[in-house]
Enzyme design. Sequence first.
Site, mmCIF file in Angstrom:
data_model
loop_
_atom_site.group_PDB
_atom_site.id
_atom_site.type_symbol
_atom_site.label_atom_id
_atom_site.label_comp_id
_atom_site.label_asym_id
_atom_site.label_seq_id
_atom_site.Cartn_x
_atom_site.Cartn_y
_atom_site.Cartn_z
ATOM 1 N N CYS A 180 8.164 7.196 1.864
ATOM 2 C CA CYS A 180 7.468 5.787 1.722
ATOM 3 C C CYS A 180 8.617 4.888 1.362
ATOM 4 O O CYS A 180 8.546 3.633 1.216
ATOM 5 C CB CYS A 180 6.740 6.047 0.257
ATOM 6 S SG CYS A 180 5.652 7.237 0.375
ATOM 7 N N HIS A 320 6.920 -0.701 -6.573
ATOM 8 C CA HIS A 320 6.434 0.305 -5.620
ATOM 9 C C HIS A 320 4.965 0.438 -5.969
ATOM 10 O O HIS A 320 4.140 0.736 -4.844
ATOM 11 C CB HIS A 320 7.465 1.588 -5.771
ATOM 12 C CG HIS A 320 6.896 2.581 -4.717
ATOM 13 N ND1 HIS A 320 6.920 2.356 -3.318
ATOM 14 C CD2 HIS A 320 6.392 4.110 -4.829
ATOM 15 C CE1 HIS A 320 6.565 3.471 -2.655
ATOM 16 N NE2 HIS A 320 6.275 4.547 -3.653
ATOM 17 N N GLU A 331 8.100 4.371 -12.784
ATOM 18 C CA GLU A 331 8.892 2.988 -12.430
ATOM 19 C C GLU A 331 8.886 2.120 -13.819
ATOM 20 O O GLU A 331 9.711 1.350 -13.711
ATOM 21 C CB GLU A 331 7.836 2.550 -11.368
ATOM 22 C CG GLU A 331 8.685 1.065 -10.722
ATOM 23 C CD GLU A 331 7.934 0.733 -9.433
ATOM 24 O OE1 GLU A 331 8.558 -0.135 -8.657
ATOM 25 O OE2 GLU A 331 6.735 1.105 -9.157
ATOM 26 N N LYS A 352 0.257 -3.107 -3.266
ATOM 27 C CA LYS A 352 -0.432 -2.189 -2.792
ATOM 28 C C LYS A 352 -1.976 -1.942 -3.573
ATOM 29 O O LYS A 352 -2.651 -1.467 -2.882
ATOM 30 C CB LYS A 352 0.045 -0.702 -3.216
ATOM 31 C CG LYS A 352 1.512 -0.359 -2.360
ATOM 32 C CD LYS A 352 2.247 1.047 -2.696
ATOM 33 C CE LYS A 352 3.290 1.298 -2.025
ATOM 34 N NZ LYS A 352 4.631 0.512 -2.367
ATOM 35 N N HIS A 357 -1.469 1.950 0.324
ATOM 36 C CA HIS A 357 0.065 2.492 0.516
ATOM 37 C C HIS A 357 0.341 2.479 2.172
ATOM 38 O O HIS A 357 -0.395 3.281 2.790
ATOM 39 C CB HIS A 357 0.311 3.689 -0.236
ATOM 40 C CG HIS A 357 1.641 4.010 -0.091
ATOM 41 N ND1 HIS A 357 2.702 3.552 0.743
ATOM 42 C CD2 HIS A 357 2.292 4.775 -0.715
ATOM 43 C CE1 HIS A 357 3.773 4.037 0.246
ATOM 44 N NE2 HIS A 357 3.689 4.888 -0.731
ATOM 45 N N PHE A 416 8.275 10.347 -1.330
ATOM 46 C CA PHE A 416 8.347 11.608 -1.515
ATOM 47 C C PHE A 416 9.763 12.383 -1.171
ATOM 48 O O PHE A 416 10.325 11.700 -0.277
ATOM 49 C CB PHE A 416 7.231 12.353 -0.509
ATOM 50 C CG PHE A 416 6.076 12.538 -0.735
ATOM 51 C CD1 PHE A 416 5.487 11.582 -2.122
ATOM 52 C CD2 PHE A 416 5.099 13.363 -0.393
ATOM 53 C CE1 PHE A 416 3.997 11.926 -2.820
ATOM 54 C CE2 PHE A 416 3.670 13.488 -0.692
ATOM 55 C CZ PHE A 416 3.514 12.621 -1.826
#
Length: 430
Positions: A180, A320, A331, A352, A357, A416
């Site tokens: 990502c 994110h 985050e 998002k 995403h 990831f």
Amino acid sequence: MRRRVVITGMGVITPLGHSVGELFASQIEGRTAVGPISRFDASTLATTFASEVKHFDLAKYLKDATRFAHSGLNTRFALGAAQQAIADAELLDESHGDRGRIGVYLGVGEGQENFAGLINSTAAAVTSGSDRADPVRFITALRPVLDARNESEVETHTTIGHLANLFALDGPTVSCLTACAAGSQAIGEAAELIRTGDADAMVAGGSQSMLHPLGVAGFTRLSALSQRNDSPQTASRPFDLTRDGFVIGEGAGVVVLEELEHAKARGATIYAELTGYGSTADAYRMTDPHPAGKGAIRCIANALTDAGLRPIDIGYINAHGTSTAANDAMETVAIKSVFGDYAHKIPVSSSKSMLGHLIAAAGAVELVISVMAIRSGVLPPTTNYETKDPACDLDYIPNAAREVRVDHVLSNSFGFGGQNVALVMSRYRA
């Protein structure tokens, strides 16, 4: 003296629009692209919705689009976004700039030409009655086929090869796959090539489509996707207490990065300056970020240092913000660790919440949104924010856009495997 890097062209293909203007207007209006999956029969899966790119026709962007008719969506999305960005930067004409000094750096995911063909042929083989493939039968049929294939056939470099060939870009040509964070990573690394003098301009960004039975079923098995099937449009709810996973999407975002003097010499429009880049790894787990934000904290701090900025200089954070319990809490911890008491004064939002995403494309598309926030003086909201989470206690610009002039924006991407990237965009000043 370090060479300065500016953004002179932008292009996107997203579920919320096939142009930068359309995308940003949708974000400011708080529109969502999330809905039931139409590409295959997902009724046997725990999650039956996604954020799909619809009505996309590559022929609107390329004269000879038929040559890519059998390419994966990753490639087609990337070509559409790249054509916009290169045209926007007025670099389509091969006589503009030394093509040997203009390169390509893209974050691309799996699902390229050979893999896409494999997926499509296997899906066709297990289709019954309609034109939709049953996910359970699909995965059962695909497993032995994958085991029998040579792994080298699943290529991730074909997209950049097509792009370099099509637009006569003879400079450094590189791809990366950092989950990502890939789109942001590609942009940050492309900027480094310009800073060090290895290129004068780079076409950079990310592209990915995992909206096939394997992709959706895989994330479902990881319990990463929201299962709010009764209300898909409200499923992506970053930082909200009731969030239950992310919404998978697809698309591409591409920008043209250029050395400042090179851009000025040819009279290019300068949208913003890329001033900071940070990249770290959590070295923790493959599917979860470090809960204390170890890698994310260093990444953000490194980006600020690279930009020569103090925490109080940042006027907006494009987070994110995946809408997963682990990411949003981590985050928030990372932002508070880096920014201290000032963290509660910085507007933060997650694109998002409306886009879903976009995986490898996410960071690049969100960078474009961040640049537009600088230029417009309007910050996009975090939609579907209803219930405050005590672990997420920042200003997330809930549900409505906000007019704020900002000079410096931070954009976070965490993937990831613990891949972390932070980018800082700044208002261009001579």
